[in-house]
Scaffold this motif. Structure first.
Motif: not given
Length: 417
Positions: A15-22, A26-30
């Motif tokens: 399962v996926i329990t965390g997401i970090g992105l750029t 956008g620099n966050s999932y939200v």
């Protein structure tokens, strides 16, 4: 007989329990999801040596959140992106990082290429010294080894478990997720940091290569340059970015009461073996069907298909042929494209595109494909969501396509728990 995810014990379900992105928008999932629903592009004007003025998707993230300026200068752009994304993914997962056994954390990062940026820069720098190699940077070798982005993440975050990169062209983001899931199932790690990163816009070679191929997008309005499926599409917008996920066994996630974004229930990779660049829809169909078989699903079970389509004429058409073959009879499957917002983030593309669609599990909305003023008849697919988001009511299953040069294909299927 292939055991489906639900037939496996929780210790084998991933399962996926965390997401970090750029991403360029956008620099966050939200924030990234908000930009996709608002129709906000991240493509802008860009200039790079030897090629001149062009367009690119450029990220503007807080590099010093997890790194000192000294380390940023010593390292690479891909490493910096990876560190930012990994740090945010860990924070988002809510895991007790201080007390986590770092020897059981694995880092699996998909890349399209690595080292081109640093090599181009070094050659350019010594040009000013009549190519005297005594001015070549002593940082060159650790910057250019293929495992660099994953290695920089480990150095910064104190991870002493296994790390490596997966060179899988533009299928690399999916490949990172697949590798992380496999290593968790084998017991090689207890927590996987998996996904993809790209620093592609820092190298003039990739722009020059696409330009000589006639596949580099151009448009007077940068935000309209990336336009998969549109009759006026004229190529790829090169972008940078990254997206890293924390993956865990379902049993471990349950034990610590983790929030779960979704379960990786199916995946597949295969090879066209027919052309350096032109995709083979028959092999794409085979890859999609294998992923569905492993998930124990039919085409009608899939709510959203996230396409790979890059904005090239034949590439888009070939993928649409494959999607039509598999999903043509499904009236409940909707199709979209994220590159129309951010361009092609190469090694990070698959991971970022999945992240753009995962929120549909919560809000029931399929984000649109933007910049389609006139749909190419060869790309007409039932369920294609164009220009405005579509309310689905609910979404339970996302299938993420990600294909690359030399015929590498990857498909990942995520299900809401």
């Amino acid at each position: 007989m292939i055991a489906t995810a639900e037939q496996l014990p929780d210790s084998q379900r991933i399962v996926i329990t965390g997401i970090g992105l750029t991403a360029p928008n956008g620099n966050s999932y939200v924030d990234y999801r908000a930009a996709l629903l608002e129709g906000k592009s991240g493509v802008q004007n860009y200039e790079i040596r030897y090629v001149g003025e062009t367009l690119a998707g450029i990220c503007d993230y807080e590099a010093t959140r997890y790194q000192k300026k000294r380390d940023i200068r010593r390292g690479t752009r891909a490493g910096s992106i990876g560190i930012y994304c990994a740090g945010d993914a860990i924070a988002d997962s809510g895991i007790d990082w201080e007390n986590t056994d770092k020897s059981m954390v694995g880092v699996y990062i998909g890349v399209t290429e690595h080292g081109n940026v640093e090599t181009e820069n070094e050659v350019y720098n010594i040009k000013g010294y009549d190519y005297d190699t005594s001015f070549w940077s002593h940082h060159h070798n650790p910057r250019t080894v293929a495992n660099n982005p994953a290695g920089e993440i480990c150095l910064t975050l104190g991870i002493v478990g296994p790390h490596y990169t997966i060179g899988a062209a533009c299928a690399a983001g999916n490949a990172g997720l697949i590798q992380g899931a496999q290593m968790l199932r084998l017991g090689e790690c207890d927590l996987a940091l998996a996904g993809g990163v790209s620093e592609s816009i820092q190298t003039f070679g990739i722009f020059a290569g696409f330009k000589s191929q006639g596949a580099l997008a151009h448009h007077e309005d940068p935000t309209k340059a990336s336009r998969p499926f549109d009759t006026q599409r004229n190529g790829i917008v090169v972008s940078e970015g990254g997206c890293i996920y924390t993956l865990e066994r379902l049993s471990d996630a349950k034990k610590r009461g983790a929030k779960i974004y979704g379960e990786l229930v199916g995946y597949a990779m295969n090879t066209d073996a027919t052309d350096f660049v032109l995709p083979n829809p028959e092999r794409q169909v085979q890859c999609i069907n294998l992923a569905l078989k492993r998930a124990g699903m039919n085409a009608t079970d899939v709510d959203i298909v996230s396409t790979h389509a890059t904005g090239t004429t034949l590439g888009d058409q070939q993928e649409c042929t494959a999607i039509r073959e598999v999903f043509g009879k499904s009236e409940t499957t909707f199709v979209n494209n994220t590159k129309s917002f951010i361009g092609h983030a190469m090694g990070a593309a698959g991971a970022l595109e999945l992240a753009g669609n995962l929120p549909a599990f919560e809000d029931g909305v399929c984000h649109a494909t933007i910049n389609v003023d006139e749909l190419d008849p060869e790309c007409a697919i039932d369920g294609l969501v164009l220009n405005q988001p579509r309310e689905l009511g609910k979404a339970q299953v996302i299938l993420n396509n990600s294909f690359g040069m030399l015929g590498i294909n990857s498909v990942v299927i995520i299900k809401k728990l």
